[in-house]
Design an enzyme around this catalytic site. Structure first.
Site, PDB file in Angstrom:
ATOM      1  NE  ARG A  78     -13.886   3.403   7.204  1.00 28.14           N
ATOM      2  CZ  ARG A  78     -12.630   3.362   6.428  1.00 28.14           C
ATOM      3  NH1 ARG A  78     -12.349   2.281   5.864  1.00 28.14           N
ATOM      4  NH2 ARG A  78     -11.732   4.569   6.120  1.00 28.14           N
ATOM      5  NE  ARG A 147     -11.325  -2.450   3.884  1.00 25.09           N
ATOM      6  CZ  ARG A 147     -10.308  -1.281   4.053  1.00 25.09           C
ATOM      7  NH1 ARG A 147     -11.041  -0.293   3.981  1.00 25.09           N
ATOM      8  NH2 ARG A 147      -9.018  -1.456   4.075  1.00 25.09           N
ATOM      9  CE  LYS A 225      -7.647   0.126   1.544  1.00 24.68           C
ATOM     10  NZ  LYS A 225      -7.844   1.606   1.597  1.00 24.68           N
ATOM     11  CE  LYS A 227     -11.896   0.645  -0.438  1.00 32.23           C
ATOM     12  NZ  LYS A 227     -11.452   1.847  -0.352  1.00 32.23           N
ATOM     13  CB  CYS A 448     -10.195  12.517   2.009  1.00 29.50           C
ATOM     14  SG  CYS A 448      -8.679  13.455   1.936  1.00 29.50           S
ATOM     15  CB  CYS A 454      -5.864  10.907   7.451  1.00 29.23           C
ATOM     16  SG  CYS A 454      -5.122   9.692   6.300  1.00 29.23           S
ATOM     17  CB  CYS A 493      -2.070  11.602   0.572  1.00 30.70           C
ATOM     18  SG  CYS A 493      -2.941  10.010   0.693  1.00 30.70           S
ATOM     19  CB  CYS A 497     -10.048   8.727   0.674  1.00 29.02           C
ATOM     20  SG  CYS A 497      -8.846   7.592   1.390  1.00 29.02           S
TER      21      CYS A 497
HETATM   22 FE1  SRM Z   1      -9.434   5.457   2.328  1.00 28.63          FE
HETATM   23  C1  SRM Z   1      -6.678   4.709   3.737  1.00 28.63           C
HETATM   24  C2  SRM Z   1     -10.409   7.637   4.808  1.00 28.63           C
HETATM   25  C3  SRM Z   1     -12.728   5.890   1.250  1.00 28.63           C
HETATM   26  C4  SRM Z   1      -8.286   4.691  -0.895  1.00 28.63           C
HETATM   27  N1  SRM Z   1      -8.665   5.987   3.977  1.00 28.63           N
HETATM   28  C5  SRM Z   1      -7.596   5.465   4.439  1.00 28.63           C
HETATM   29  C6  SRM Z   1      -7.445   5.705   5.903  1.00 28.63           C
HETATM   30  C7  SRM Z   1      -7.925   4.741   6.755  1.00 28.63           C
HETATM   31  C8  SRM Z   1      -5.863   6.135   6.209  1.00 28.63           C
HETATM   32  C9  SRM Z   1      -5.121   5.132   7.038  1.00 28.63           C
HETATM   33  O1  SRM Z   1      -4.927   4.038   6.423  1.00 28.63           O
HETATM   34  O2  SRM Z   1      -4.458   5.306   7.761  1.00 28.63           O
HETATM   35  C10 SRM Z   1      -8.085   6.961   5.980  1.00 28.63           C
HETATM   36  C11 SRM Z   1      -8.845   7.679   7.273  1.00 28.63           C
HETATM   37  C12 SRM Z   1      -8.987   8.894   7.598  1.00 28.63           C
HETATM   38  C13 SRM Z   1      -9.664   9.549   8.666  1.00 28.63           C
HETATM   39  O3  SRM Z   1      -9.166  10.225   9.621  1.00 28.63           O
HETATM   40  O4  SRM Z   1     -10.772   9.060   8.883  1.00 28.63           O
HETATM   41  C14 SRM Z   1      -9.214   6.655   5.012  1.00 28.63           C
HETATM   42  N2  SRM Z   1     -11.342   6.292   2.780  1.00 28.63           N
HETATM   43  C15 SRM Z   1     -11.361   7.347   3.918  1.00 28.63           C
HETATM   44  C16 SRM Z   1     -12.664   7.842   3.543  1.00 28.63           C
HETATM   45  C17 SRM Z   1     -13.322   8.218   5.352  1.00 28.63           C
HETATM   46  C18 SRM Z   1     -12.694   9.168   3.093  1.00 28.63           C
HETATM   47  C19 SRM Z   1     -13.929   9.848   2.993  1.00 28.63           C
HETATM   48  O5  SRM Z   1     -13.789  11.251   2.931  1.00 28.63           O
HETATM   49  O6  SRM Z   1     -15.176   9.620   3.126  1.00 28.63           O
HETATM   50  C20 SRM Z   1     -13.453   6.732   3.191  1.00 28.63           C
HETATM   51  C21 SRM Z   1     -14.127   5.681   3.754  1.00 28.63           C
HETATM   52  C22 SRM Z   1     -14.705   4.804   3.205  1.00 28.63           C
HETATM   53  C23 SRM Z   1     -15.618   3.572   3.781  1.00 28.63           C
HETATM   54  O7  SRM Z   1     -16.597   3.958   4.394  1.00 28.63           O
HETATM   55  O8  SRM Z   1     -15.147   2.369   3.798  1.00 28.63           O
HETATM   56  C24 SRM Z   1     -12.372   6.253   2.247  1.00 28.63           C
HETATM   57  N3  SRM Z   1     -10.358   5.113   0.346  1.00 28.63           N
HETATM   58  C25 SRM Z   1     -11.786   5.496   0.028  1.00 28.63           C
HETATM   59  C26 SRM Z   1     -11.917   5.120  -1.167  1.00 28.63           C
HETATM   60  C27 SRM Z   1     -13.102   5.499  -2.290  1.00 28.63           C
HETATM   61  C28 SRM Z   1     -13.931   4.302  -2.153  1.00 28.63           C
HETATM   62  O9  SRM Z   1     -13.538   3.283  -1.704  1.00 28.63           O
HETATM   63  O10 SRM Z   1     -14.882   4.370  -3.009  1.00 28.63           O
HETATM   64  C29 SRM Z   1     -10.652   4.955  -1.899  1.00 28.63           C
HETATM   65  C30 SRM Z   1     -10.092   4.598  -3.313  1.00 28.63           C
HETATM   66  C31 SRM Z   1     -10.711   3.492  -4.007  1.00 28.63           C
HETATM   67  C32 SRM Z   1      -9.800   2.600  -3.840  1.00 28.63           C
HETATM   68  O11 SRM Z   1      -9.746   2.105  -2.743  1.00 28.63           O
HETATM   69  O12 SRM Z   1      -9.129   2.087  -4.803  1.00 28.63           O
HETATM   70  C33 SRM Z   1      -9.640   4.889  -0.859  1.00 28.63           C
HETATM   71  N4  SRM Z   1      -7.731   4.689   1.492  1.00 28.63           N
HETATM   72  C34 SRM Z   1      -7.646   4.494   0.286  1.00 28.63           C
HETATM   73  C35 SRM Z   1      -6.192   4.046   0.217  1.00 28.63           C
HETATM   74  C36 SRM Z   1      -5.295   3.669  -1.096  1.00 28.63           C
HETATM   75  C37 SRM Z   1      -5.596   2.067  -1.441  1.00 28.63           C
HETATM   76  C38 SRM Z   1      -4.765   1.701  -2.821  1.00 28.63           C
HETATM   77  O13 SRM Z   1      -5.223   0.758  -3.393  1.00 28.63           O
HETATM   78  O14 SRM Z   1      -3.659   2.086  -2.742  1.00 28.63           O
HETATM   79  C39 SRM Z   1      -5.752   3.953   1.491  1.00 28.63           C
HETATM   80  C40 SRM Z   1      -4.370   3.501   2.062  1.00 28.63           C
HETATM   81  C41 SRM Z   1      -4.106   2.214   1.966  1.00 28.63           C
HETATM   82  O15 SRM Z   1      -4.738   1.449   1.531  1.00 28.63           O
HETATM   83  O16 SRM Z   1      -3.023   1.755   2.111  1.00 28.63           O
HETATM   84  C42 SRM Z   1      -6.858   4.603   2.197  1.00 28.63           C
HETATM   85 FE1  SF4 Z   2      -6.010  10.175   4.126  1.00 27.92          FE
HETATM   86 FE2  SF4 Z   2      -4.985  10.284   1.682  1.00 27.92          FE
HETATM   87 FE3  SF4 Z   2      -7.233   9.239   2.203  1.00 27.92          FE
HETATM   88 FE4  SF4 Z   2      -7.264  11.518   2.608  1.00 27.92          FE
HETATM   89  S1  SF4 Z   2      -6.677  10.410   0.345  1.00 27.92           S
HETATM   90  S2  SF4 Z   2      -8.129  10.274   3.950  1.00 27.92           S
HETATM   91  S3  SF4 Z   2      -5.109  11.962   3.277  1.00 27.92           S
HETATM   92  S4  SF4 Z   2      -5.334   8.423   3.060  1.00 27.92           S
END
Ligand code: SRM
Ligand code: SF4
Length: 579
Positions: A78, A147, A225, A227, A448, A454, A493, A497
């Site tokens: 990333r 981030r 994390k 943000k 996502c 993922c 899930c 994201c």
């Molecule tokens: Fe996310 C984890 C993809 C934005 C909340 N996210 C992941 C992981 C890395 C899975 C993992 O931990 O193994 C995913 C990788 C999937 C893949 O194959 O690429 C993933 N997140 C993404 C992306 C690529 C989704 C997208 O469609 O673009 C976004 C990358 C953002 C970036 O460039 O940094 C992405 N993730 C977000 C957002 C939206 C945002 O940040 O505005 C959220 C919700 C906002 C937040 O953080 O509250 C988000 N991602 C999560 C979470 C839940 C965090 C939590 O507080 O519980 C996880 C899981 C974790 O952290 O344990 C997670």
């Molecule tokens: Fe993976 Fe869940 Fe984030 Fe989708 S919402 S990319 S399934 S961690």
């Protein structure tokens, strides 16, 4: 959470890995040189801080297991693009790297970065080195640290507030970067590559630790994390309420920057059947003048560093700290850390709905920009739409800077009006639809990645979204709503994201092939959705929504958006309709 021994104290495993990493180096450095396909759990955790996730092809998992073979490991990388800005040469490099070392696609994320999928361990160093060579970075795009910093991507050169948002996205991004040199020591072995230097942090007594390397983070970094985003009062494309810290640019009548309204404690992530986890909107903390903002931001981060929950990762985000303490206590402690009192929140009107940058628009400096809708953010070539090649061709002919959008879209900027015809021609030649040829649903939808990359996905998202959206669109259009905007977002899930809890229709994977349905978020992003149905099969979703859409068509006020309508009538009434 499992605890492991860390010197005198017993600390949770995740925390111990950070402490023993010697500022994000080990055991990653030792394992990098080994001829293996993947890293140990501890090294993979440290690797996240360097911007990469260890993944495996989940489509192949079962078959490989049955054959007694190891998983098909690869890595997602990333990049860091504050405000979504990507210089032309970096774009070209990433496009090349995706073909040479990745899965041939680039993915625009919901936080304005690029992701490459499918990179093998043996190629990680080459890929990261090439990115840094072109002044890019993957540092701190993942892991328990700040981030990518978001900002409205529109290149409105004549609107100072947009310029300030972009400028501060870069400044604060640098301010909150880790100070360890491990990233460069691990990945760069070419002396010709210029290594960026960050200014030393000016010592702030209550905020900075007595740590020789990381005065702001310490050797344990953050509990989770973190943000941040910056926006302007008339644009909420960054979903400012979903951020740990959200800043809103406040200018005076002459357009001079006065300071920032500050929101704290937003976040989306939750876990099914764990009531103690939930999405939350950021709350107003106050206003900080320009000269205080860097101190205040560091103070907020330091409060989360010192008081965030380091024992339970499901409760470790700052939103839970703000929620448990309440905003008054949180403000008090931030003020103690910052050594100053915050000013009252500067009154601003609610954000408008429907801001989007798609299509041709003037930049305000005589040039144009073109916003392109990228389905699920995935830049690739298919038989009918050779988007990746078209963008590459445009890059080679015009070397345009790119701005990545929080909606997984992309803007080509700095276009001379005379180039418009040629650029349109290239897009048409490659079968790329222009935004005005797409329905509002297609323009606004997000999904996502989920399967197969993922590791946390419960079910599909990106791969099923285009077909599903088409079916929802058919129902929507059948009811005569074809021109009405509707924000549909899907995730595999509940982690959220694609920020589904801020969508008018949010679809959240619950089990393979099934989704929870959320409705009623405000289209301007300042109100969360609520659960309409707990579990609907993917194949049933479009028809399940039909009576709700029909009711909306019949009962809505003039101009009322679907999200606002659902909020007004309430989910109980909507549930009765379908019962
Ligand atoms: Fe996310 C984890 C993809 C934005 C909340 N996210 C992941 C992981 C890395 C899975 C993992 O931990 O193994 C995913 C990788 C999937 C893949 O194959 O690429 C993933 N997140 C993404 C992306 C690529 C989704 C997208 O469609 O673009 C976004 C990358 C953002 C970036 O460039 O940094 C992405 N993730 C977000 C957002 C939206 C945002 O940040 O505005 C959220 C919700 C906002 C937040 O953080 O509250 C988000 N991602 C999560 C979470 C839940 C965090 C939590 O507080 O519980 C996880 C899981 C974790 O952290 O344990 C997670
Ligand atoms: Fe993976 Fe869940 Fe984030 Fe989708 S919402 S990319 S399934 S961690």
């Amino acid at each position: 959470m499992t605890a492991v021994s860390s010197g005198d104290a017993r600390v949770p495993r995740h925390e111990a890995v950070k402490i023993h990493s010697h500022y994000l180096k080990e055991p990653l450095a030792s394992e990098l040189s080994q001829p293996t396909t993947h890293f140990s759990e501890a090294a993979a955790q440290v690797l996240k801080f360097h911007g990469s996730y260890q993944q495996d092809d989940r489509d192949q998992r079962q078959a490989l297991r049955q054959q007694g073979l190891e998983r098909a490991f690869s890595f997602m990388l990333r990049t860091r693009q504050p405000g979504g800005h990507v210089p032309p040469l970096l774009y070209r490099t990433l496009d090349d790297l995706a073909d040479r070392y990745g899965n041939g696609t680039l993915r625009v994320t919901t936080r304005q970065t690029f992701q490459l999928h499918g990179v093998l361990k043996a190629n990680l160093q080459t890929v990261i080195q090439e990115i840094v060579r072109q002044m890019g970075s993957t540092l701190a795009t993942c892991g328990d640290i700040n981030r990518n910093l978001m900002a409205p991507p529109a290149p409105f050169r004549n609107r100072p507030s947009y310029r300030y948002a972009q400028e501060y996205a870069r400044r604060l991004s640098n301010l909150l970067l880790p100070r360890t040199r491990s990233y460069y020591e691990l990945w760069i072995d070419d002396e010709e590559i210029p290594i960026p230097e960050l200014p030393a942090l000016q010592k702030l007594p209550r905020i900075h630790l007595d740590d020789p390397v990381e005065p702001l983070y310490g050797n344990q970094y953050l509990p989770r994390k973190f943000k941040c985003a910056i926006t302007v009062p008339d644009d909420n494309t960054v979903d400012i309420y979903s951020q740990d810290i959200g800043l809103i640019v406040i200018t005076d009548a002459k357009g001079q920057l006065r300071g920032f309204n500050i929101l704290v404690g937003g976040g989306m992530g939750r876990t099914h059947n764990k009531e103690e986890t939930f999405p939350l909107l950021g709350q107003p903390l106050g206003f900080a003048p320009v000269d205080a903002i860097e101190t205040v931001i560091q103070a907020i981060l330091a409060v989360q560093r010192d008081y965030g929950n380091r024992h339970d990762r499901k409760q470790a985000r700052m939103k839970y700290l703000v929620h448990q303490w309440g905003i008054r206590k949180f403000r008090q402690v931030v003020q103690q850390y910052a050594g100053m009192k915050l000013k009252p929140w500067h009154p601003i009107p609610p954000f408008p709905s429907g801001v989007n940058y798609l299509g041709w628009q003037p930049q305000g400096d005589g040039k144009l920009f073109l916003g392109l809708s990228i389905p699920t953010g995935r830049i690739r070539d298919t038989e009918t739409c050779r988007l990746k090649t078209a963008l590459r061709r445009i890059n080679e002919e015009f070397a345009l800077p790119v701005q990545l959008c929080p909606t997984q879209d992309l803007i080509l900027t700095d276009i001379e009006p005379a180039w418009r015809g040629r650029i349109t021609h290239i897009l048409r030649e490659h079968g790329v639809p222009l935004p005005d040829e797409l329905s509002p649903l297609r323009q606004l939808g997000m999904a996502c990645p989920a399967l197969p990359t993922c590791g946390l996905a419960i079910t599909e998202s990106e791969r099923v979204f285009p077909d599903l959206l088409q079916q929802i669109e058919t129902v929507w259009a059948d009811l005569g709503l074809g021109d009405t905007p509707l924000i549909v977002r899907m995730t595999g899930c509940p982690n959220g994201c694609a920020r589904p809890y801020l969508a008018e229709v949010g679809l959240v994977g619950t089990s393979p092939g099934y989704y929870q349905v959320w409705v009623g978020a405000s289209p301007n992003g300042d109100r969360l959705a609520q659960v309409l149905w707990e579990k609907v099969a993917l194949t049933d979703l479009p028809q399940a929504l039909r009576p709700v859409f029909a009711y909306y068509k019949q009962e809505r006020y003039m101009g009322e958006r679907f999200g606002d309508f659902c909020q007004r009538v309430g989910v109980t009434r909507l549930q009765e309709l379908v019962a």
